[in-house]
Motif scaffolding. Structure first.
Motif, PDB file in Angstrom:
ATOM      1  N   ASP A 127      -8.707  -0.616   5.888  1.00 15.90           N
ATOM      2  CA  ASP A 127      -9.476  -1.766   5.403  1.00 15.90           C
ATOM      3  C   ASP A 127     -10.980  -1.505   5.492  1.00 15.90           C
ATOM      4  OD1 ASP A 127      -7.194  -3.209   4.840  1.00 15.90           O
ATOM      5  OD2 ASP A 127      -7.131  -4.213   6.795  1.00 15.90           O
ATOM      6  N   LYS A 144     -12.519   1.316   5.405  1.00 14.39           N
ATOM      7  CA  LYS A 144     -12.920   2.275   4.369  1.00 14.39           C
ATOM      8  C   LYS A 144     -13.016   1.587   3.010  1.00 14.39           C
ATOM      9  CE  LYS A 144     -13.910   6.241   2.628  1.00 14.39           C
ATOM     10  NZ  LYS A 144     -15.194   6.896   2.952  1.00 14.39           N
ATOM     11  N   LEU A 145     -12.069   0.727   2.703  1.00 15.99           N
ATOM     12  CA  LEU A 145     -12.076   0.021   1.421  1.00 15.99           C
ATOM     13  C   LEU A 145     -13.270  -0.927   1.325  1.00 15.99           C
ATOM     14  CD1 LEU A 145      -8.261  -0.780   1.049  1.00 15.99           C
ATOM     15  CD2 LEU A 145      -9.594   0.889  -0.276  1.00 15.99           C
ATOM     16  N   LYS A 146     -13.588  -1.617   2.413  1.00 16.39           N
ATOM     17  CA  LYS A 146     -14.702  -2.560   2.413  1.00 16.39           C
ATOM     18  C   LYS A 146     -16.053  -1.865   2.269  1.00 16.39           C
ATOM     19  CE  LYS A 146     -12.373  -6.084   5.229  1.00 16.39           C
ATOM     20  NZ  LYS A 146     -12.300  -6.728   6.576  1.00 16.39           N
ATOM     21  N   ARG A 185       0.807  -1.214   0.000  1.00 13.37           N
ATOM     22  CA  ARG A 185       0.000   0.000   0.000  1.00 13.37           C
ATOM     23  C   ARG A 185       0.841   1.266   0.000  1.00 13.37           C
ATOM     24  NH1 ARG A 185      -4.673  -1.319   4.524  1.00 13.37           N
ATOM     25  NH2 ARG A 185      -5.904  -2.760   3.231  1.00 13.37           N
ATOM     26  N   LYS A 237      -4.189   4.707  -5.386  1.00 12.21           N
ATOM     27  CA  LYS A 237      -5.601   4.352  -5.465  1.00 12.21           C
ATOM     28  C   LYS A 237      -6.266   4.257  -4.096  1.00 12.21           C
ATOM     29  CE  LYS A 237      -5.052   1.819  -9.825  1.00 12.21           C
ATOM     30  NZ  LYS A 237      -5.214   0.533 -10.522  1.00 12.21           N
ATOM     31  N   LEU A 238      -5.486   4.298  -3.045  1.00 11.90           N
ATOM     32  CA  LEU A 238      -6.052   4.201  -1.706  1.00 11.90           C
ATOM     33  C   LEU A 238      -6.728   5.513  -1.319  1.00 11.90           C
ATOM     34  CD1 LEU A 238      -3.219   2.371   0.284  1.00 11.90           C
ATOM     35  CD2 LEU A 238      -5.422   1.443  -0.407  1.00 11.90           C
TER      36      LEU A 238
END
Length: 237
Positions: free
Chosen positions: A179, A181-183, A80, A85-86
Motif C-alpha cells: 500500500d 508503495k502504491l500511495k 491483488r 499491475k502491482l
C-alpha cells in the motif's frame, strides 16, 4: 599424428550368450544392459554420455522449478493475487522473506511472524534497512534474544512446517508495504525498507515491540522512510 582415445567402457559383443553366466549376472553387466543407448564407444567417434536421457529431462525440470520458487510475496488481499499491475518486490525483500521463514524454523515456531520478518531482514544483511538497523545497534543476535525472551522457546520435539504460514500481523505488514508503495506513486520495486516500516506499523506485534525495546522510534522510522524506494545505494568511490 592423429591420436585415438581408448574407451574405458567395454564394447558389448554381438553375441551376449558368449559371455559366461557369472559375468552376465554381475552388477556392471546388468547396468550396461539396462542402458546400452546411453553409452557410446570412442572408437566410433561418438560422444560418451553416462547420463540417461530421462535423467537429463528430470534435471532440466527440477532446475526450472527451483528458479521460480519465489517471484513475489503472499498477499492477504485476494484482488491483488492475479494482477500484473502491482509493483514487484525487490530481490533483497524476497530473500529477506525466505530468510524469515528459515529463522522461524530454526526457533521451531509454527508461524512466520513479524519478529521472523525482522530477523530475515538482518540475515539478508545487504539492504539499506539492514544497514540502518545495525548502525543503530540492532543486530540479529539481539533480535533473536529478544524474540526468545518475548515469545519463549518452542517444544524441542516440535518441527516447524517447511514454509511456516504468516501470522495475521505479518501478513498485514506485507500488505502495508504494498500500500505504501502504491500511495507514493513512485516507480520501481517494493523494497526491504517498505517491509521494515510495515513491521513497525503493526503496533501490537512482536516485531514492533522488539524494535521498540532496542531503541527504534517513530523519528528513526521517518528518517528511514526518506530512502524508502531504494534497497541499496551504489558508491563509485
Amino acid at each position: 599424428m592423429a591420436a585415438r582415445s581408448l574407451s574405458v567402457f567395454p564394447i558389448s559383443p554381438s553375441n551376449p550368450q558368449s559371455i559366461p553366466k557369472s559375468a552376465r549376472d554381475s552388477p556392471a553387466s546388468l547396468a550396461w544392459n539396462r542402458r546400452p543407448s546411453c553409452l557410446a564407444s570412442s572408437f566410433h567417434g561418438g560422444k560418451l554420455s553416462v547420463v540417461p536421457p530421462r535423467s537429463r529431462q528430470l534435471l532440466r525440470r527440477v532446475n526450472s522449478t527451483v528458479a521460480t520458487v519465489l517471484l513475489s510475496l503472499p498477499t492477504g488481499k485476494p484482488d491483488r493475487a492475479s494482477t500484473d499491475k502491482l509493483p514487484k518486490w525487490s530481490a533483497r525483500a524476497i530473500k529477506s522473506f525466505a530468510m524469515a521463514e528459515l529463522e522461524a524454523r530454526k526457533l521451531k515456531y509454527p508461524n512466520t511472524g513479524t519478529e521472523a520478518l525482522l530477523m530475515g531482514i538482518l540475515v539478508e544483511g545487504t539492504s539499506l534497512a539492514a544497514k540502518f538497523l545495525r548502525a543503530d545497534g540492532i543486530t540479529l543476535f539481539k533480535v533473536r534474544e529478544e524474540t526468545v525472551n518475548l515469545l519463549g522457546k518452542s517444544d524441542m520435539y516440535f518441527f516447524s512446517p517447511e514454509h511456516p504460514p504468516l501470522t495475521e500481523q505479518a501478513q498485514r505488514a506485507l500488505d502495508w508495504a504494498v500500500d505504501a508503495k502504491l500511495k507514493s506513486g513512485e516507480s520501481g520495486e517494493i523494497t526491504t525498507t517498505h517491509l521494515l516500516l510495515g513491521i513497525w506499523s503493526e503496533k501490537e506485534s512482536a516485531g514492533h515491540q522488539i524494535l521498540s525495546s532496542l531503541g527504534f522510534t517513530d523519528e528513526k522510522a521517518e528518517e528511514l522512510a526518506k530512502s524508502m524506494d531504494k534497497d541499496i545505494i551504489l558508491s563509485h568511490k
